[in-house]
Enzyme design. Structure first.
Site, PDB file in Angstrom:
ATOM      1  N   CYS A  10       0.830  -1.213   0.000  1.00 36.82           N
ATOM      2  CA  CYS A  10       0.000   0.000   0.000  1.00 36.82           C
ATOM      3  C   CYS A  10       0.869   1.269   0.000  1.00 36.82           C
ATOM      4  O   CYS A  10       1.612   1.526   0.941  1.00 36.82           O
ATOM      5  CB  CYS A  10      -0.906  -0.011   1.227  1.00 36.82           C
ATOM      6  SG  CYS A  10      -1.789   1.536   1.453  1.00 36.82           S
ATOM      7  N   VAL A  50      -6.277   0.882   5.226  1.00 31.30           N
ATOM      8  CA  VAL A  50      -4.998   1.166   5.884  1.00 31.30           C
ATOM      9  C   VAL A  50      -4.341   2.299   5.111  1.00 31.30           C
ATOM     10  O   VAL A  50      -4.653   2.498   3.932  1.00 31.30           O
ATOM     11  CB  VAL A  50      -4.091  -0.084   5.907  1.00 31.30           C
ATOM     12  CG1 VAL A  50      -4.631  -1.098   6.880  1.00 31.30           C
ATOM     13  CG2 VAL A  50      -3.885  -0.689   4.526  1.00 31.30           C
ATOM     14  N   GLU A  62      -6.030   7.942   7.521  1.00 29.97           N
ATOM     15  CA  GLU A  62      -5.692   8.931   6.494  1.00 29.97           C
ATOM     16  C   GLU A  62      -4.210   9.314   6.543  1.00 29.97           C
ATOM     17  O   GLU A  62      -3.752  10.090   7.390  1.00 29.97           O
ATOM     18  CB  GLU A  62      -6.559  10.199   6.568  1.00 29.97           C
ATOM     19  CG  GLU A  62      -8.007   9.966   6.204  1.00 29.97           C
ATOM     20  CD  GLU A  62      -8.199   9.436   4.769  1.00 29.97           C
ATOM     21  OE1 GLU A  62      -7.353   9.687   3.900  1.00 29.97           O
ATOM     22  OE2 GLU A  62      -9.208   8.750   4.540  1.00 29.97           O
ATOM     23  N   SER A  63      -3.501   8.791   5.555  1.00 30.93           N
ATOM     24  CA  SER A  63      -2.040   8.917   5.548  1.00 30.93           C
ATOM     25  C   SER A  63      -1.527  10.359   5.602  1.00 30.93           C
ATOM     26  O   SER A  63      -0.574  10.647   6.329  1.00 30.93           O
ATOM     27  CB  SER A  63      -1.483   8.221   4.303  1.00 30.93           C
ATOM     28  OG  SER A  63      -2.070   8.765   3.133  1.00 30.93           O
TER      29      SER A  63
HETATM   30  N1  LIG Z   1      -7.148   8.179   1.715  1.00 33.93           N
HETATM   31  C1  LIG Z   1      -6.583   7.016   2.358  1.00 33.93           C
HETATM   32  C2  LIG Z   1      -6.468   5.913   1.318  1.00 33.93           C
HETATM   33  C3  LIG Z   1      -5.957   4.607   1.903  1.00 33.93           C
HETATM   34  C4  LIG Z   1      -6.210   3.446   0.946  1.00 33.93           C
HETATM   35  O1  LIG Z   1      -6.880   3.573  -0.077  1.00 33.93           O
HETATM   36  N2  LIG Z   1      -5.633   2.285   1.312  1.00 33.93           N
HETATM   37  C5  LIG Z   1      -5.881   1.110   0.521  1.00 33.93           C
HETATM   38  C6  LIG Z   1      -4.663   0.225   0.410  1.00 33.93           C
HETATM   39  S1  LIG Z   1      -3.412   0.994  -0.560  1.00 33.93           S
HETATM   40  C7  LIG Z   1      -6.956   0.280   1.196  1.00 33.93           C
HETATM   41  O2  LIG Z   1      -6.938   0.093   2.396  1.00 33.93           O
HETATM   42  N3  LIG Z   1      -7.864  -0.222   0.385  1.00 33.93           N
HETATM   43  C8  LIG Z   1      -8.916  -1.012   0.852  1.00 33.93           C
HETATM   44  C9  LIG Z   1     -10.224  -0.529   0.315  1.00 33.93           C
HETATM   45  O3  LIG Z   1     -10.247   0.406  -0.478  1.00 33.93           O
HETATM   46  O4  LIG Z   1     -11.258  -1.072   0.732  1.00 33.93           O
HETATM   47  C10 LIG Z   1      -5.232   7.375   2.980  1.00 33.93           C
HETATM   48  O5  LIG Z   1      -4.609   8.345   2.518  1.00 33.93           O
HETATM   49  O6  LIG Z   1      -4.804   6.748   3.969  1.00 33.93           O
END
Ligand SMILES: N[C@@H](CCC(=O)N[C@@H](CS)C(=O)NCC(=O)O)C(=O)O
Length: 193
Positions: A10, A50, A62-63
């Site tokens: 990720c 995550v 939120e990263s």
């Molecule tokens: N806006 C979130 C995006 C995080 C994200 O999209 N993580 C992905 C993995 S790279 C995830 O957990 N995907 C699972 C899903 O979309 O259900 C951030 O910045 O933390």
């Protein structure tokens, strides 16, 4: 002790791993299988995504927000400029990350036209980096960290050549000298198998 709910592949998690490494903050990692996410993850983040950071029972998703939080909680080394205007410009770039990521994910899905659209985004970064050494401004920081995981994956996993983008390629080379970013190059190399 901080806990990071993490997934190696990720890029959003990579942002947080890089900030933690730059700050030299110890933390525990709980690896989440994104293909089979545990139900309890939704208690920590209702979106089930995550990264999630846990700090003494308090959870933060939120990263980009996590990066800002860590930068305030652990001020050294600073990852945002001292000057308010420069900070705003760095945050603007992070705010506009949505525009950058759309063609990246379209390219990953193999959509028609995505390669050109993503190249246009890379050209924009290249143009910026002709004037400043880092996306955060005069010094390396959060804007660089918030973009670099995708640039690494584009090059190393999607085969995007950076040949015609000398400022961007130079920036990636500079960042790659940093142990925090070099560790992510290793993570991506392992993903590439
Ligand atoms: N806006 C979130 C995006 C995080 C994200 O999209 N993580 C992905 C993995 S790279 C995830 O957990 N995907 C699972 C899903 O979309 O259900 C951030 O910045 O933390």
């Amino acid at each position: 002790m901080l806990t990071l709910y993490d997934a190696p592949r990720c890029p959003y998690c990579a942002r947080v791993r890089i900030v933690l490494a730059e700050k030299d903050v110890p933390y525990e990692t709980v690896v989440i299988d994104l293909a089979d996410r545990p139900a309890w993850l939704y208690e920590k983040n209702p979106l089930g995504k995550v990264p999630v950071l846990e700090d003494d029972g308090w959870v933060l998703p939120e990263s980009a927000v996590i990066g800002e939080y860590l930068n305030e909680r652990y001020p050294e080394p600073p990852l945002l400029p001292e000057d308010a205007a420069e900070r705003a410009v760095a945050r603007l770039l992070v705010f506009r990350f949505e525009d950058f990521k759309e063609p990246y994910y379209a390219l990953r899905r193999g959509e028609a036209g995505a390669a050109d659209a993503f190249l246009a985004e890379l050209r924009q970064l290249d143009g910026l980096l002709r004037h400043v050494p880092y996306l955060t401004g005069r010094a390396y920081g959060l804007a660089d960290i918030d973009y670099v995981p995708w640039v690494i994956r584009a090059r190393d996993l999607l085969g995007v050549a950076l040949d015609g983008l000398p400022a961007l390629a130079g920036w990636l080379e500079r960042l790659s000298q940093r142990p925090a970013v070099a560790a992510e190059l290793d993570v991506v190399a392992a993903l590439a198998g």
